[in-house]
Scaffold this motif. Structure first.
Motif, PDB file in Angstrom:
ATOM      1  N   THR A 206     101.074  -4.409 102.179  1.00  0.00           N
ATOM      2  CA  THR A 206     101.934  -4.421 100.996  1.00  0.00           C
ATOM      3  C   THR A 206     102.333  -2.989 100.668  1.00  0.00           C
ATOM      4  O   THR A 206     101.491  -2.083 100.727  1.00  0.00           O
ATOM      5  N   PHE A 207     103.596  -2.766 100.322  1.00  0.00           N
ATOM      6  CA  PHE A 207     104.057  -1.417  99.998  1.00  0.00           C
ATOM      7  C   PHE A 207     104.526  -1.336  98.551  1.00  0.00           C
ATOM      8  O   PHE A 207     105.173  -2.261  98.048  1.00  0.00           O
ATOM      9  N   THR A 208     104.188  -0.229  97.900  1.00  0.00           N
ATOM     10  CA  THR A 208     104.570  -0.006  96.506  1.00  0.00           C
ATOM     11  C   THR A 208     104.943   1.462  96.308  1.00  0.00           C
ATOM     12  O   THR A 208     104.386   2.338  96.972  1.00  0.00           O
ATOM     13  N   PRO A 209     105.855   1.779  95.390  1.00  0.00           N
ATOM     14  CA  PRO A 209     106.083   3.180  95.015  1.00  0.00           C
ATOM     15  C   PRO A 209     104.955   3.649  94.106  1.00  0.00           C
ATOM     16  O   PRO A 209     104.451   2.879  93.282  1.00  0.00           O
ATOM     17  N   CYS A 210     104.542   4.896  94.257  1.00  0.00           N
ATOM     18  CA  CYS A 210     103.485   5.429  93.389  1.00  0.00           C
ATOM     19  C   CYS A 210     103.496   6.945  93.417  1.00  0.00           C
ATOM     20  O   CYS A 210     103.648   7.557  94.473  1.00  0.00           O
ATOM     21  N   ASN A 211     103.327   7.546  92.234  1.00  0.00           N
ATOM     22  CA  ASN A 211     103.167   8.989  92.075  1.00  0.00           C
ATOM     23  C   ASN A 211     101.715   9.238  91.698  1.00  0.00           C
ATOM     24  O   ASN A 211     101.295   8.909  90.587  1.00  0.00           O
ATOM     25  N   ILE A 212     100.924   9.786  92.609  1.00  0.00           N
ATOM     26  CA  ILE A 212      99.485   9.865  92.358  1.00  0.00           C
ATOM     27  C   ILE A 212      99.104  10.937  91.344  1.00  0.00           C
ATOM     28  O   ILE A 212      97.936  11.026  90.968  1.00  0.00           O
ATOM     29  N   THR A 213     100.039  11.754  90.893  1.00  0.00           N
ATOM     30  CA  THR A 213      99.739  12.680  89.808  1.00  0.00           C
ATOM     31  C   THR A 213      99.978  12.037  88.446  1.00  0.00           C
ATOM     32  O   THR A 213      99.660  12.640  87.424  1.00  0.00           O
ATOM     33  N   ASP A 214     100.542  10.839  88.444  1.00  0.00           N
ATOM     34  CA  ASP A 214     100.856  10.135  87.199  1.00  0.00           C
ATOM     35  C   ASP A 214      99.834   9.020  86.980  1.00  0.00           C
ATOM     36  O   ASP A 214      99.746   8.076  87.764  1.00  0.00           O
ATOM     37  N   ARG A 243      94.100  16.757  88.769  1.00  0.00           N
ATOM     38  CA  ARG A 243      94.707  15.576  88.142  1.00  0.00           C
ATOM     39  C   ARG A 243      94.788  14.413  89.132  1.00  0.00           C
ATOM     40  O   ARG A 243      94.480  13.267  88.797  1.00  0.00           O
ATOM     41  N   CYS A 244      95.184  14.732  90.351  1.00  0.00           N
ATOM     42  CA  CYS A 244      95.292  13.724  91.397  1.00  0.00           C
ATOM     43  C   CYS A 244      93.933  13.089  91.674  1.00  0.00           C
ATOM     44  O   CYS A 244      93.805  11.859  91.749  1.00  0.00           O
ATOM     45  N   MET A 245      92.899  13.911  91.809  1.00  0.00           N
ATOM     46  CA  MET A 245      91.570  13.376  92.138  1.00  0.00           C
ATOM     47  C   MET A 245      90.960  12.600  90.980  1.00  0.00           C
ATOM     48  O   MET A 245      90.199  11.656  91.196  1.00  0.00           O
ATOM     49  N   GLN A 246      91.271  12.971  89.762  1.00  0.00           N
ATOM     50  CA  GLN A 246      90.815  12.172  88.621  1.00  0.00           C
ATOM     51  C   GLN A 246      91.416  10.771  88.684  1.00  0.00           C
ATOM     52  O   GLN A 246      90.724   9.762  88.462  1.00  0.00           O
ATOM     53  N   ASN A 247      92.700  10.714  88.998  1.00  0.00           N
ATOM     54  CA  ASN A 247      93.367   9.415  89.106  1.00  0.00           C
ATOM     55  C   ASN A 247      92.792   8.586  90.248  1.00  0.00           C
ATOM     56  O   ASN A 247      92.552   7.384  90.101  1.00  0.00           O
ATOM     57  N   LEU A 248      92.580   9.218  91.400  1.00  0.00           N
ATOM     58  CA  LEU A 248      92.084   8.476  92.555  1.00  0.00           C
ATOM     59  C   LEU A 248      90.615   8.084  92.384  1.00  0.00           C
ATOM     60  O   LEU A 248      90.200   7.024  92.864  1.00  0.00           O
ATOM     61  N   PHE A 249      89.844   8.923  91.719  1.00  0.00           N
ATOM     62  CA  PHE A 249      88.451   8.553  91.421  1.00  0.00           C
ATOM     63  C   PHE A 249      88.430   7.250  90.623  1.00  0.00           C
ATOM     64  O   PHE A 249      87.658   6.332  90.918  1.00  0.00           O
ATOM     65  N   ASN A 250      89.285   7.157  89.625  1.00  0.00           N
ATOM     66  CA  ASN A 250      89.329   5.953  88.793  1.00  0.00           C
ATOM     67  C   ASN A 250      89.888   4.752  89.552  1.00  0.00           C
ATOM     68  O   ASN A 250      89.680   3.606  89.139  1.00  0.00           O
ATOM     69  N   SER A 251      90.587   5.006  90.664  1.00  0.00           N
ATOM     70  CA  SER A 251      91.134   3.916  91.463  1.00  0.00           C
ATOM     71  C   SER A 251      90.137   3.361  92.473  1.00  0.00           C
ATOM     72  O   SER A 251      90.424   2.362  93.136  1.00  0.00           O
ATOM     73  N   LEU A 252      89.004   4.021  92.619  1.00  0.00           N
ATOM     74  CA  LEU A 252      87.961   3.518  93.499  1.00  0.00           C
ATOM     75  C   LEU A 252      86.993   2.631  92.726  1.00  0.00           C
ATOM     76  O   LEU A 252      86.629   2.934  91.582  1.00  0.00           O
TER      77      LEU A 252
END
Length: 290
Positions: A206-214, A243-252
């Motif tokens: 599945t593909f989605t648009p995403c800005n990982i800093t947002d 900022r990016c790693m904070q977002n990705l941490f919460n996505s795990l």
């Protein structure tokens, strides 16, 4: 080259380079939207892309173009798309794929039952080579792939490249690292000497648009067991990386795993991850308990 494209290129080359002040304004705009840093050292790269967009919009003054840029989300999207770098190929950094099947997934399924969902996120996904590589690798190398509901998601800030990923139409260069038998098994020839991924594989991602800093953009993707975020942090400054790693941490999910590029490290970015040294690769894990 079409006559229109040749005309556009000629008109773009005739435009004056951005002034130092205009370059700063434009780079600040890009940074606020993407986290990517540009400046005087990359002036040619910036000038060329801005000139192309100005010509496309029949504008000759940067002030007029910047007013359009701020007022028109679709133009901002087009400009950002022109600045993204989408160089990749199938089975890039294969050792991490081996780590996924040999070390990471066996740990993940300890807390799951057959039929449970396993979510894997590839961001940025470029034109699809990386998430499709994950799908092919698991089919070929993980014997339990059919025992679990594996969901692979590919995301990118570049909306045009996401559209290309959905098409899954590639040059032969993109599969230069794949064994010939896998190319024959998973791709079909199309016009122009190119090849296209078979339907079953295209439908597996599945593909989605995403800005990982947002934060809002990232949170819409949900949580994942494994995230591949490779060769992106090198384009960010320290603040954007955090900022990016904070977002990705919460996505795990708790206990989930993060794979970075071979030249990237979590050092000086975040102390929230546990560094895991597997035989195949070094990866980063969100603790089970925070």
């Amino acid at each position: 080259m079409t006559r229109r494209k040749a005309d556009l290129l000629a008109r773009a080359s005739a435009l004056s380079p951005l002034s130092a002040a205009d370059l700063t304004i434009l780079c600040d705009f890009l940074y606020s939207r993407t986290g990517m840093q540009f400046g005087e050292s990359k002036r040619y790269y910036v000038d060329r892309r801005v000139a192309d967009r100005m010509v496309e919009n029949d504008l000759v003054r940067f002030a007029d173009y910047f007013a359009l840029l701020r007022a028109t989300p679709s133009e901002a999207e087009q400009l950002i798309n022109s600045f993204t770098i989408n160089e990749t190929y199938f089975y890039r950094e294969e050792h991490q794929l081996a780590c996924l099947s040999n070390s990471i997934l066996p740990e993940i399924i300890r807390s799951k039952r057959p039929g449970d969902k396993v979510r894997i996120w590839s961001v940025p996904c470029s034109s699809g080579e990386e998430p499709y590589s994950i799908a092919i690798w698991l089919l070929e190398n993980w014997g339990l792939v059919d025992a679990y509901n594996v969901e692979i998601v590919g995301s990118d800030i570049d909306t045009a490249i996401v559209a290309e990923a959905l098409e899954a139409n590639y040059s032969r260069r993109a599969v230069m690292r794949l064994p010939p038998e896998l190319v024959e098994r998973y791709f079909a020839p199309v016009q122009g000497g190119r090849i296209r991924l078979i339907d079953d594989l295209r439908e597996s991602v599945t593909f989605t648009p995403c800005n990982i800093t947002d934060t809002a953009s990232v949170s819409r993707q949900g949580q994942f067991d494994v995230i591949f975020c490779r060769n992106l942090l090198i384009y960010f400054d320290a603040s954007a990386r955090v900022r990016c790693m904070q977002n990705l941490f919460n996505s795990l999910v708790p206990g989930g795993y993060m794979c970075l590029g071979h030249s990237e490290s979590m050092a000086r970015i975040s102390e929230r991850f546990i560094t895991r040294r597997f035989p195949e690769a070094i990866v980063y894990q969100r603790p089970e308990r925070v």
